[in-house]
Design a protein around this motif. Structure first.
Motif, PDB file in Angstrom:
ATOM      1  N   UNK A  37      -0.807 -23.993  -3.052  1.00  0.00           N
ATOM      2  CA  UNK A  37       0.367 -22.921  -2.921  1.00  0.00           C
ATOM      3  C   UNK A  37       1.098 -22.784  -4.421  1.00  0.00           C
ATOM      4  N   UNK A  38       0.709 -21.341  -3.605  1.00  0.00           N
ATOM      5  CA  UNK A  38       0.876 -20.275  -4.732  1.00  0.00           C
ATOM      6  C   UNK A  38       2.215 -19.480  -3.958  1.00  0.00           C
ATOM      7  N   UNK A  39       3.908 -19.705  -4.461  1.00  0.00           N
ATOM      8  CA  UNK A  39       4.383 -19.400  -4.500  1.00  0.00           C
ATOM      9  C   UNK A  39       4.277 -17.791  -4.910  1.00  0.00           C
ATOM     10  N   UNK A  40       5.298 -17.136  -3.706  1.00  0.00           N
ATOM     11  CA  UNK A  40       5.440 -15.413  -4.263  1.00  0.00           C
ATOM     12  C   UNK A  40       7.174 -14.973  -3.469  1.00  0.00           C
ATOM     13  N   UNK A  41       7.526 -14.818  -4.674  1.00  0.00           N
ATOM     14  CA  UNK A  41       8.921 -13.874  -4.568  1.00  0.00           C
ATOM     15  C   UNK A  41       8.819 -12.966  -4.227  1.00  0.00           C
TER      16      UNK A  41
ATOM     17  N   UNK B  33       4.223  -2.208   1.041  1.00  0.00           N
ATOM     18  CA  UNK B  33       3.415  -3.167   1.080  1.00  0.00           C
ATOM     19  C   UNK B  33       3.533  -4.172   0.870  1.00  0.00           C
ATOM     20  N   UNK B  34       3.812  -4.653   0.658  1.00  0.00           N
ATOM     21  CA  UNK B  34       4.773  -6.182   0.822  1.00  0.00           C
ATOM     22  C   UNK B  34       4.808  -6.075   2.642  1.00  0.00           C
ATOM     23  N   UNK B  35       5.281  -5.345   3.621  1.00  0.00           N
ATOM     24  CA  UNK B  35       6.343  -5.953   4.762  1.00  0.00           C
ATOM     25  C   UNK B  35       5.067  -4.710   5.617  1.00  0.00           C
ATOM     26  N   UNK B  36       4.041  -4.587   5.122  1.00  0.00           N
ATOM     27  CA  UNK B  36       3.133  -4.148   6.303  1.00  0.00           C
ATOM     28  C   UNK B  36       2.050  -4.930   7.062  1.00  0.00           C
ATOM     29  N   UNK B  37       2.074  -4.277   8.325  1.00  0.00           N
ATOM     30  CA  UNK B  37       1.183  -5.104   9.535  1.00  0.00           C
ATOM     31  C   UNK B  37       0.475  -6.001   8.079  1.00  0.00           C
ATOM     32  N   UNK B  38      -0.993  -4.883   7.633  1.00  0.00           N
ATOM     33  CA  UNK B  38      -1.732  -4.861   6.985  1.00  0.00           C
ATOM     34  C   UNK B  38      -1.748  -6.413   6.081  1.00  0.00           C
ATOM     35  N   UNK B  39      -0.448  -6.491   5.323  1.00  0.00           N
ATOM     36  CA  UNK B  39      -0.319  -7.760   4.439  1.00  0.00           C
ATOM     37  C   UNK B  39      -0.304  -9.421   5.558  1.00  0.00           C
ATOM     38  N   UNK B  40       0.319  -8.566   5.872  1.00  0.00           N
ATOM     39  CA  UNK B  40       1.421 -10.011   6.723  1.00  0.00           C
ATOM     40  C   UNK B  40      -0.045 -10.747   8.003  1.00  0.00           C
ATOM     41  N   UNK B  41      -1.212  -9.906   7.822  1.00  0.00           N
ATOM     42  CA  UNK B  41      -2.178 -10.475   8.821  1.00  0.00           C
ATOM     43  C   UNK B  41      -2.549 -11.170   7.946  1.00  0.00           C
TER      44      UNK B  41
ATOM     45  N   UNK C 135      10.693 -13.967   0.174  1.00  0.00           N
ATOM     46  CA  UNK C 135      11.559 -12.594   0.872  1.00  0.00           C
ATOM     47  C   UNK C 135      12.686 -11.845   0.384  1.00  0.00           C
ATOM     48  N   UNK C 136      13.225 -11.609  -0.885  1.00  0.00           N
ATOM     49  CA  UNK C 136      14.611 -11.144  -1.455  1.00  0.00           C
ATOM     50  C   UNK C 136      14.613 -10.401   0.140  1.00  0.00           C
ATOM     51  N   UNK C 137      15.813 -10.739   0.047  1.00  0.00           N
ATOM     52  CA  UNK C 137      17.259 -10.563   1.270  1.00  0.00           C
ATOM     53  C   UNK C 137      17.141  -8.679   0.581  1.00  0.00           C
ATOM     54  N   UNK C 138      16.637  -8.079   1.914  1.00  0.00           N
ATOM     55  CA  UNK C 138      17.056  -6.431   1.936  1.00  0.00           C
ATOM     56  C   UNK C 138      18.014  -6.110   1.068  1.00  0.00           C
ATOM     57  N   UNK C 139      18.449  -5.016   0.140  1.00  0.00           N
ATOM     58  CA  UNK C 139      19.285  -4.471  -0.297  1.00  0.00           C
ATOM     59  C   UNK C 139      19.701  -5.370  -1.042  1.00  0.00           C
ATOM     60  N   UNK C 140      19.473  -5.921  -1.925  1.00  0.00           N
ATOM     61  CA  UNK C 140      19.514  -7.119  -2.485  1.00  0.00           C
ATOM     62  C   UNK C 140      18.425  -6.690  -4.205  1.00  0.00           C
TER      63      UNK C 140
END
Length: 103
Positions: free
Chosen positions: A12-16, A22-30, A51-56
């Protein structure tokens, strides 16, 4: 990157990630979903996103330097081409311009 981590024997490769478009785009998630399904089927290294919380921005240590750099490099009257942008970014951050990682 996942191939390099798999070659090192990791599964596994953990990514924060922040909430950049571009991180939340449909293309990246797909792509992540397809990659992790293929990895489960064929073996390899999954990409696990935290994912980091929004506005943090205080949780994302790269955010303050990025904002200052973006303001220092941006041209108000035009959009900089990629090659020119690279040559502005590296001197600002005192880093070496490296060749891109091949796919």
């Amino acid at each position: 990157m996942a191939d390099r981590v798999a070659a090192a024997g990791k599964t596994a490769l953990p990514m924060v990630w922040d909430n950049a478009s571009w991180h939340v785009s449909h293309a990246v998630r797909a792509w992540l979903k397809a990659h992790n399904r293929r990895t489960k089927r064929e073996g390899g290294c999954r990409v696990v996103v935290y994912p980091l919380p929004i506005k943090s921005p205080w949780l994302n240590r790269t955010e303050p330097p990025w904002v200052h750099g973006k303001r220092a490099i941006a041209e108000p009257d035009r959009k900089l081409p990629v090659d020119e942008l690279k040559h502005w970014i590296c001197p600002y951050y005192h880093c070496e311009l490296l060749d891109p990682i091949p796919p």
